[in-house]
Design a protein around this motif. Sequence first.
Motif, mmCIF file in Angstrom:
data_model
loop_
_atom_site.group_PDB
_atom_site.id
_atom_site.type_symbol
_atom_site.label_atom_id
_atom_site.label_comp_id
_atom_site.label_asym_id
_atom_site.label_seq_id
_atom_site.Cartn_x
_atom_site.Cartn_y
_atom_site.Cartn_z
ATOM 1 N N ILE A 1 0.847 -1.204 0.000
ATOM 2 C CA ILE A 1 0.000 0.000 0.000
ATOM 3 C C ILE A 1 0.876 1.245 0.000
ATOM 4 C CG2 ILE A 1 -1.681 1.341 1.321
ATOM 5 C CD1 ILE A 1 -2.682 -1.384 2.463
ATOM 6 N N ARG A 2 1.863 1.235 0.867
ATOM 7 C CA ARG A 2 2.741 2.409 0.953
ATOM 8 C C ARG A 2 3.445 2.652 -0.380
ATOM 9 N NH1 ARG A 2 3.802 4.406 6.034
ATOM 10 N NH2 ARG A 2 2.818 3.259 7.733
ATOM 11 N N LYS A 3 3.885 1.566 -0.994
ATOM 12 C CA LYS A 3 4.572 1.741 -2.279
ATOM 13 C C LYS A 3 3.608 2.266 -3.327
ATOM 14 C CE LYS A 3 8.721 -0.699 -2.209
ATOM 15 N NZ LYS A 3 9.662 -1.408 -3.068
ATOM 16 N N SER A 4 2.357 1.780 -3.308
ATOM 17 C CA SER A 4 1.404 2.260 -4.311
ATOM 18 C C SER A 4 1.126 3.745 -4.112
ATOM 19 C CB SER A 4 0.109 1.451 -4.241
ATOM 20 O OG SER A 4 -0.662 1.865 -3.131
ATOM 21 N N LEU A 5 1.335 4.224 -2.894
ATOM 22 C CA LEU A 5 1.084 5.640 -2.618
ATOM 23 C C LEU A 5 2.324 6.491 -2.849
ATOM 24 C CD1 LEU A 5 -1.025 5.270 0.637
ATOM 25 C CD2 LEU A 5 -1.830 5.631 -1.701
ATOM 26 N N GLY A 6 3.416 5.833 -3.265
ATOM 27 C CA GLY A 6 4.583 6.620 -3.648
ATOM 28 C C GLY A 6 5.772 6.504 -2.719
ATOM 29 N N ALA A 7 5.744 5.511 -1.779
ATOM 30 C CA ALA A 7 6.917 5.336 -0.918
ATOM 31 C C ALA A 7 8.081 4.817 -1.749
ATOM 32 C CB ALA A 7 6.603 4.355 0.201
ATOM 33 N N LYS A 8 9.246 5.451 -1.601
ATOM 34 C CA LYS A 8 10.438 4.966 -2.295
ATOM 35 C C LYS A 8 11.071 3.880 -1.442
ATOM 36 C CE LYS A 8 11.584 9.424 -4.376
ATOM 37 N NZ LYS A 8 11.145 10.426 -3.386
ATOM 38 N N PRO B 1 5.816 -3.966 -5.689
ATOM 39 C CA PRO B 1 4.547 -3.439 -5.177
ATOM 40 C C PRO B 1 3.326 -4.314 -5.472
ATOM 41 C CG PRO B 1 5.544 -1.936 -6.802
ATOM 42 C CD PRO B 1 6.551 -2.977 -6.471
ATOM 43 N N ILE B 2 3.198 -4.874 -6.681
ATOM 44 C CA ILE B 2 1.969 -5.669 -6.911
ATOM 45 C C ILE B 2 1.972 -6.945 -6.101
ATOM 46 C CG2 ILE B 2 0.312 -6.132 -8.767
ATOM 47 C CD1 ILE B 2 2.585 -6.138 -10.686
ATOM 48 N N LEU C 1 0.983 -6.046 -2.722
ATOM 49 C CA LEU C 1 -0.438 -5.702 -2.600
ATOM 50 C C LEU C 1 -1.324 -6.940 -2.637
ATOM 51 C CD1 LEU C 1 -0.880 -2.521 -4.799
ATOM 52 C CD2 LEU C 1 -1.508 -2.773 -2.392
#
Lengths: 250, 428
Positions: free
Chosen positions: B327-334, B421-422, B425
């Motif tokens: 989730i964090r990565k999908s929101l743009g976490a590097k 990320p996928i 998720l």
Amino acid sequence: MGHLIEFRDVYKIYQMGTEAVHALDGVSLAIDQGEFVAIVGQSGSGKSTAMNIIGCLDVPTSGSYHLEGIDVSTLDDDQQAVIRNKLLGFVFQQYNLIPKLNVLENVELPLLYAGLPAGERRQRAVQALERVSLADKIRNLPSQLSGGQQQRVSIARALAGHPSVILADEPTGALDSHTGREVLGFLQKLNAEGDTVVLITHDNSIAVRAKRIVRLQDGRVIYDGDASDPRAVVQPADSGAGADAGEVRI
Amino acid sequence: MNFSQAFKLAVKSLRTSKMRAFLTMLGIVIGVAAVIVIISLGHGMEGMMNQQFDKLGANLIQVRIYGAGDGSTRTVSPEDLYALAKKYPQYISGVSPYVISQTKVRFNGEDYQHTSIYGVSEILFNSDKGHTIDGESLREGRFLQYIDVSRHQNVCVVGTFLADQVLGGDALGKTLSIGGVPYTVIGVLNKSADSAEGSQDDQLYIPYSNAIRINAAAAADKAAAAGITGGTGGTYSVDGYLVTSTDRNTAAAAKGLIENRLFRTFQDTDAYFVVTASEMMDSMNAMVGTMMVVLVAIAAISLLVGGIGIMNIMLVSVTERTREIGIRKSLGAKRRDIRSQFIIEAGTTSAIGGLLGILLGILLASAAGMAIGGYMSAQMGGGTFNAVPTPAAIGVSFGVSVGIGILFGYLPANKAAKLNPIDALRYE
Ligand SMILES: Nc1ncnc2c1ncn2[C@@H]1O[C@H](COP(=O)(O)OP(=O)(O)OP(=O)(O)O)[C@@H](O)[C@H]1O
Ligand SMILES: [Mg+2]
């Protein structure tokens, strides 16, 4: 400049042992600023695969994907993260809120990763929550909200970063029909206010609320046009059980 | 994401599972507490030894005579060393022979096995300073005098155990039997330990000439009992000398003079051993230091185990929170956002563990200090035992515990950062 979203002959092929599964089988597609597009199709037709590529969560096996003119496949992990952060807002079927963070903190997350200062984060998160009429619940934990409310929080989270595109994968899938309609209403409202929305669903009655429908079958586009066109909601007769697994080539 | 947010998040996730967080940090808590206790006790011991050193005076030189070991009767008499002192008054200020007597003290039909009996000369007592070369002072009466020593008087100066417990107080003028001979008490020392039997207060001083006689008689008895006839089993002389240099800076020179004199007689450096107070202090400090290093190294194993525990839990936590990471990565976490989140979480866990360990260590050290302080003080002849850690020890322990968290948190954090990320998720 070209389109907001542009697929050129996109293939996504999963190698399952000796079998190659073509989840996307040569898709070309263009979506412009301000559109409300529903991507429909049966289970296994490649909808989620398409959305993952649009969302920069995944890259095509071949073909190209441009988002705001940027060729995403040339970007590394962290650059894709920046694109997701700045240009994309996700709404998932399972809401995907972080349970231990309250509503406000969840909505602030994309702004946190954007590096905004605390005051501005809070202000923008509250604004986004106001747009989904949840400004009174900012201190609640996700578990203290109904499914529809949680989905609205996730819409607020998608909105908070002022993205170019809101991507919603089966946003109503986990909701009853009434709440589903309500959530859909929010997406329509956002689109009316100028946001670009890409909605993924297998439900025709939801798809027709969009302005344009793209129908996938076995990883191919079989219809792309106005949502009001009767052909948009016609499911081809030949799609049987085989379609479920996608097209299999040996 | 900046540090303070990551820190808040870390505290939040630790608070949601307190028991687990506590168990995770337990290894660090124990390790740090052990290190603090060891350092505190070592520190206390060093402090005590230094007090002792100050009390004895930095100008004390101890001389032990073992003899040539070849059956020869060569020896260095007290007169020889007195002559040396007279020749070099700028270096040597006092010489007292001492003889450790192996006999028993008897009073009122009871034997006192543990009493230390020292044969010394009047020089042991420095009447200007009011205490002996090795730091004892008088509570009542007087010390041995030249006349007592030269005339082999049967007089003794006793410690408080003998004076108060055995003789029942008011000891001056009373007699007790040493090696079967009655001795009159002429002086009582001040209490220097806890007045118990076998402690430093269970001792007495007699003229060294008397002590030599007692030892010779005891050896003759033994030889007779063993059926050896002829010979006296060697000559009996002093066991060593307590020498004072004029001040702490002349101690090394005085030591050299004494060694030269002894070598002239024995022609063998193994026949004697001369050590200055500061050398003794140095070797004691080195010993305590080595002991502390060894113990701290052992305690550090617990820190290592604690670090592995943190790594283990962090790996579990990364797996459990795969979806959150997605989730964090999908929101743009590097990658570095995710990595620093988990590293800060590990570092926070171990830092809290470190703080708890420091607190526990200080508590245990002060409890241990109170429990054994009196005993230590008795063993070492006075001084206060202060078991507190140095600020440096606290700082280093805290730093090391944070470092361990970061070090062992890195691997799990990096694993989290690299998740696709996928896949993350989709993880259920
Ligand atoms: N990681 C993967 N590995 C192998 N095959 C995959 C993977 N992801 C998807 N597929 C296959 O690709 C095809 C398209 O899957 P996709 O998830 O895009 O379907 P969908 O249209 O979203 O279906 P649904 O409506 O059930 O969500 C399916 O046949 C699926 O089995
Ligand atoms: Mg899907």
